[in-house]
Each structure stands twice: as C-alpha cells, then as structure tokens.
Motif scaffolding. Structure first.
Motif, PDB file in Angstrom:
ATOM      1  N   THR A 119       0.829  -1.205   0.000  1.00 34.07           N
ATOM      2  CA  THR A 119       0.000   0.000   0.000  1.00 34.07           C
ATOM      3  C   THR A 119       0.862   1.252   0.000  1.00 34.07           C
ATOM      4  O   THR A 119       0.645   2.183  -0.792  1.00 34.07           O
ATOM      5  CB  THR A 119      -0.926   0.030   1.231  1.00 34.07           C
ATOM      6  OG1 THR A 119      -1.788  -1.110   1.214  1.00 34.07           O
ATOM      7  CG2 THR A 119      -1.780   1.295   1.233  1.00 34.07           C
ATOM      8  N   ALA A 120       1.835   1.298   0.892  1.00 31.59           N
ATOM      9  CA  ALA A 120       2.710   2.464   0.978  1.00 31.59           C
ATOM     10  C   ALA A 120       3.467   2.675  -0.323  1.00 31.59           C
ATOM     11  O   ALA A 120       3.576   3.810  -0.822  1.00 31.59           O
ATOM     12  CB  ALA A 120       3.689   2.286   2.140  1.00 31.59           C
ATOM     13  N   THR A 121       3.991   1.608  -0.893  1.00 36.98           N
ATOM     14  CA  THR A 121       4.764   1.707  -2.130  1.00 36.98           C
ATOM     15  C   THR A 121       3.915   2.208  -3.288  1.00 36.98           C
ATOM     16  O   THR A 121       4.321   3.093  -4.052  1.00 36.98           O
ATOM     17  CB  THR A 121       5.377   0.346  -2.492  1.00 36.98           C
ATOM     18  OG1 THR A 121       6.184  -0.119  -1.411  1.00 36.98           O
ATOM     19  CG2 THR A 121       6.240   0.453  -3.734  1.00 36.98           C
ATOM     20  N   MET A 137       1.082   3.958  -3.189  1.00 35.23           N
ATOM     21  CA  MET A 137       0.632   5.335  -3.011  1.00 35.23           C
ATOM     22  C   MET A 137       1.763   6.340  -3.215  1.00 35.23           C
ATOM     23  O   MET A 137       1.554   7.420  -3.777  1.00 35.23           O
ATOM     24  CB  MET A 137       0.011   5.505  -1.622  1.00 35.23           C
ATOM     25  CG  MET A 137      -1.250   4.674  -1.404  1.00 35.23           C
ATOM     26  SD  MET A 137      -2.490   4.870  -2.693  1.00 35.23           S
ATOM     27  CE  MET A 137      -2.985   6.574  -2.459  1.00 35.23           C
ATOM     28  N   VAL A 138       2.969   6.000  -2.772  1.00 38.02           N
ATOM     29  CA  VAL A 138       4.110   6.886  -2.993  1.00 38.02           C
ATOM     30  C   VAL A 138       4.437   6.964  -4.477  1.00 38.02           C
ATOM     31  O   VAL A 138       4.718   8.038  -5.022  1.00 38.02           O
ATOM     32  CB  VAL A 138       5.334   6.405  -2.190  1.00 38.02           C
ATOM     33  CG1 VAL A 138       6.589   7.168  -2.621  1.00 38.02           C
ATOM     34  CG2 VAL A 138       5.095   6.606  -0.705  1.00 38.02           C
ATOM     35  N   ASN A 181       2.200   9.232  -6.350  1.00 41.03           N
ATOM     36  CA  ASN A 181       2.524  10.640  -6.117  1.00 41.03           C
ATOM     37  C   ASN A 181       3.779  11.064  -6.868  1.00 41.03           C
ATOM     38  O   ASN A 181       3.813  12.117  -7.518  1.00 41.03           O
ATOM     39  CB  ASN A 181       2.690  10.888  -4.622  1.00 41.03           C
ATOM     40  CG  ASN A 181       2.864  12.350  -4.277  1.00 41.03           C
ATOM     41  OD1 ASN A 181       2.049  13.186  -4.644  1.00 41.03           O
ATOM     42  ND2 ASN A 181       3.938  12.669  -3.579  1.00 41.03           N
ATOM     43  N   ALA A 221       2.822   6.327   3.639  1.00 47.37           N
ATOM     44  CA  ALA A 221       2.888   7.009   2.347  1.00 47.37           C
ATOM     45  C   ALA A 221       2.866   8.528   2.494  1.00 47.37           C
ATOM     46  O   ALA A 221       3.299   9.251   1.590  1.00 47.37           O
ATOM     47  CB  ALA A 221       1.738   6.554   1.448  1.00 47.37           C
ATOM     48  N   ASP A 232       9.921   5.068  -3.410  1.00 50.22           N
ATOM     49  CA  ASP A 232       9.603   3.660  -3.155  1.00 50.22           C
ATOM     50  C   ASP A 232      10.470   3.063  -2.048  1.00 50.22           C
ATOM     51  O   ASP A 232       9.988   2.315  -1.195  1.00 50.22           O
ATOM     52  CB  ASP A 232       9.794   2.831  -4.429  1.00 50.22           C
ATOM     53  CG  ASP A 232       8.745   3.136  -5.484  1.00 50.22           C
ATOM     54  OD1 ASP A 232       7.992   4.111  -5.302  1.00 50.22           O
ATOM     55  OD2 ASP A 232       8.684   2.393  -6.479  1.00 50.22           O
ATOM     56  N   ALA A 270       9.406   4.246   1.316  1.00 51.56           N
ATOM     57  CA  ALA A 270       8.115   3.641   1.650  1.00 51.56           C
ATOM     58  C   ALA A 270       8.308   2.220   2.160  1.00 51.56           C
ATOM     59  O   ALA A 270       7.714   1.817   3.170  1.00 51.56           O
ATOM     60  CB  ALA A 270       7.200   3.651   0.430  1.00 51.56           C
ATOM     61  N   TYR A 309      -3.729  10.979   4.770  1.00 50.67           N
ATOM     62  CA  TYR A 309      -3.366  11.017   3.356  1.00 50.67           C
ATOM     63  C   TYR A 309      -4.131  12.123   2.635  1.00 50.67           C
ATOM     64  O   TYR A 309      -3.573  12.826   1.780  1.00 50.67           O
ATOM     65  CB  TYR A 309      -3.622   9.667   2.692  1.00 50.67           C
ATOM     66  CG  TYR A 309      -2.899   9.531   1.379  1.00 50.67           C
ATOM     67  CD1 TYR A 309      -1.571   9.133   1.329  1.00 50.67           C
ATOM     68  CD2 TYR A 309      -3.537   9.850   0.179  1.00 50.67           C
ATOM     69  CE1 TYR A 309      -0.885   9.043   0.131  1.00 50.67           C
ATOM     70  CE2 TYR A 309      -2.858   9.764  -1.029  1.00 50.67           C
ATOM     71  CZ  TYR A 309      -1.540   9.360  -1.044  1.00 50.67           C
ATOM     72  OH  TYR A 309      -0.866   9.290  -2.241  1.00 50.67           O
ATOM     73  N   ARG A 318      -1.391  14.719   1.450  1.00 50.50           N
ATOM     74  CA  ARG A 318      -1.073  14.457   0.061  1.00 50.50           C
ATOM     75  C   ARG A 318      -2.113  15.009  -0.903  1.00 50.50           C
ATOM     76  O   ARG A 318      -1.788  15.776  -1.814  1.00 50.50           O
ATOM     77  CB  ARG A 318      -0.935  12.944  -0.176  1.00 50.50           C
ATOM     78  CG  ARG A 318       0.293  12.325   0.464  1.00 50.50           C
ATOM     79  CD  ARG A 318       1.583  12.871  -0.103  1.00 50.50           C
ATOM     80  NE  ARG A 318       2.731  12.107   0.348  1.00 50.50           N
ATOM     81  CZ  ARG A 318       3.978  12.534   0.260  1.00 50.50           C
ATOM     82  NH1 ARG A 318       4.225  13.724  -0.250  1.00 50.50           N
ATOM     83  NH2 ARG A 318       4.977  11.790   0.686  1.00 50.50           N
TER      84      ARG A 318
END
Length: 206
Positions: A23-25, A27-28, A31, A105, A111, A114, A198, A202
C-alpha cells in the motif's frame, strides 16, 4: 497441537501485514510519477481514489489467505474450523495494514523510503502481537473481567488469536466475539487515521 499447527494462524497474519508495504509503495509511486495529480485533474474524488486502493489491497489479501492455508495443509496442517471465517479475520486485519500503509505514504518520498518505513512498522506490529510466538503478559487494566494487555492495542494480536482459535479449535464467531470486536475497532481506527492523514498531507496539497 504441534508448534507448526500453533504457528499457522500467525504466519497467515504475518503475510497479510505485508499489505502495508504494498500500500505504501503504490501510493508513494502514484505521487512521485504524477499519476495522483493527473487523477485529481480528472475530478475524481479523494474518497473514490482511496476506496479503489483499499479494495485492490483487500483483493490481494483475499487471494493470500487461501494460498497460505493451502500450503499449510500440504505440509500436514489439519484444519478444524471454517475457512470462510478465517477469510473474514484476514480481510479485517488487512484493513489495518492498509491504514498503516497510507500513514507511511504520507511521509515517504520514494519507493525505497516507503518500503523501509513500512518494514519498520510491520516488524514490531507482528512480533509484539504474538502472531509468531507467545509474548509475556503485560497487563494494563481490567474491564468487565477482561484483562487488557499492552499488546491488545495491536489489531494483529486479536487477529492471530482469532485465527488460531478458528483453525485449530474450530471456534465460531461467538467464541471469538471479543477478538473480532477489538480487531474490527482497531483496524477501522487505523484505516480512518490513514485516510484522514493522506487526504490532508497528500491530496489536499495536490
């Protein structure tokens, strides 16, 4: 009950918690590559965007549970409970992983960051939950005859215990009501925090 049987539920939970890294990877990357900006320019709402991400990660979790379960059976694990109930437990704890992934994120710039930040969050959340091995008692308080441990603040704690009760002892929803309730509450709370952060850090910044 063998050590292997005891560990199967925890291994399933451990695998599901990796959703926070994906998820973090994702979403980053959205962006950094500008995809997030392009999506916003189409007029897509923040809620729709985050719902799509959440559902995609839940789909990954839904596939992961039967695969891990099947591998355990092939290695000699004897299931005594409902795989459907185990799926519900897995999907619910995956919500908490998505929430933490969204939080990560907000602060990662690429990446690599993250992945690293999510791993820093994942390891203690899994190991302190008792998913892989029992933890010493650290009682905080007692409510209605139920002792609340320090580790009970982690949704993975309740998920791992519920998964063991279902797969090893054949427990039903009523037998694990406390675990289900606490896991749901904590998972929804983490997801809500992740979504709110987020959106603020973001999406609203553009």
């Amino acid at each position: 009950m063998s050590d292997f049987d005891f560990g199967v539920g925890g291994i399933i939970i451990f695998g599901l918690m990796f959703v926070m890294i994906t998820t973090a990877t994702v979403m980053v990357r959205e962006n950094v590559t500008g995809t997030l900006r392009r999506l916003q320019m189409t007029g897509i709402g923040a809620g729709v965007l985050l719902l799509g991400v959440t559902l995609s990660q839940m789909a990954v979790a839904a596939v992961q549970v039967p695969i891990t379960f099947g591998a355990a059976v092939l290695m000699g694990f004897e299931n005594n409970g409902s795989l459907l109930l185990a799926m519900v437990i897995g999907l619910m704890v995956a919500l908490s992983a998505v929430g933490v992934g969204l939080i990560v994120a907000c602060f990662a710039r690429n990446d690599g960051e993250a992945t690293n930040l999510a791993s820093v969050a994942l390891v203690p959340m899994v190991f302190l939950s008792g998913a892989l091995f029992p933890m010493p008692a650290v009682p905080l308080l007692t409510i209605g005859g139920q002792t609340v441990e320090l580790y009970d603040l982690l949704p993975a704690t309740h998920a791992a215990e519920a998964m063991r009760q279902v797969l090893i002892f054949g427990a039903g929803p009523g037998d694990i009501a406390y675990e289900l309730g606490m896991m749901t509450l904590l998972s929804v709370l983490l997801l809500a925090i992740g979504v709110a952060l987020y959106q603020r850090l973001r999406l609203q910044r553009g």
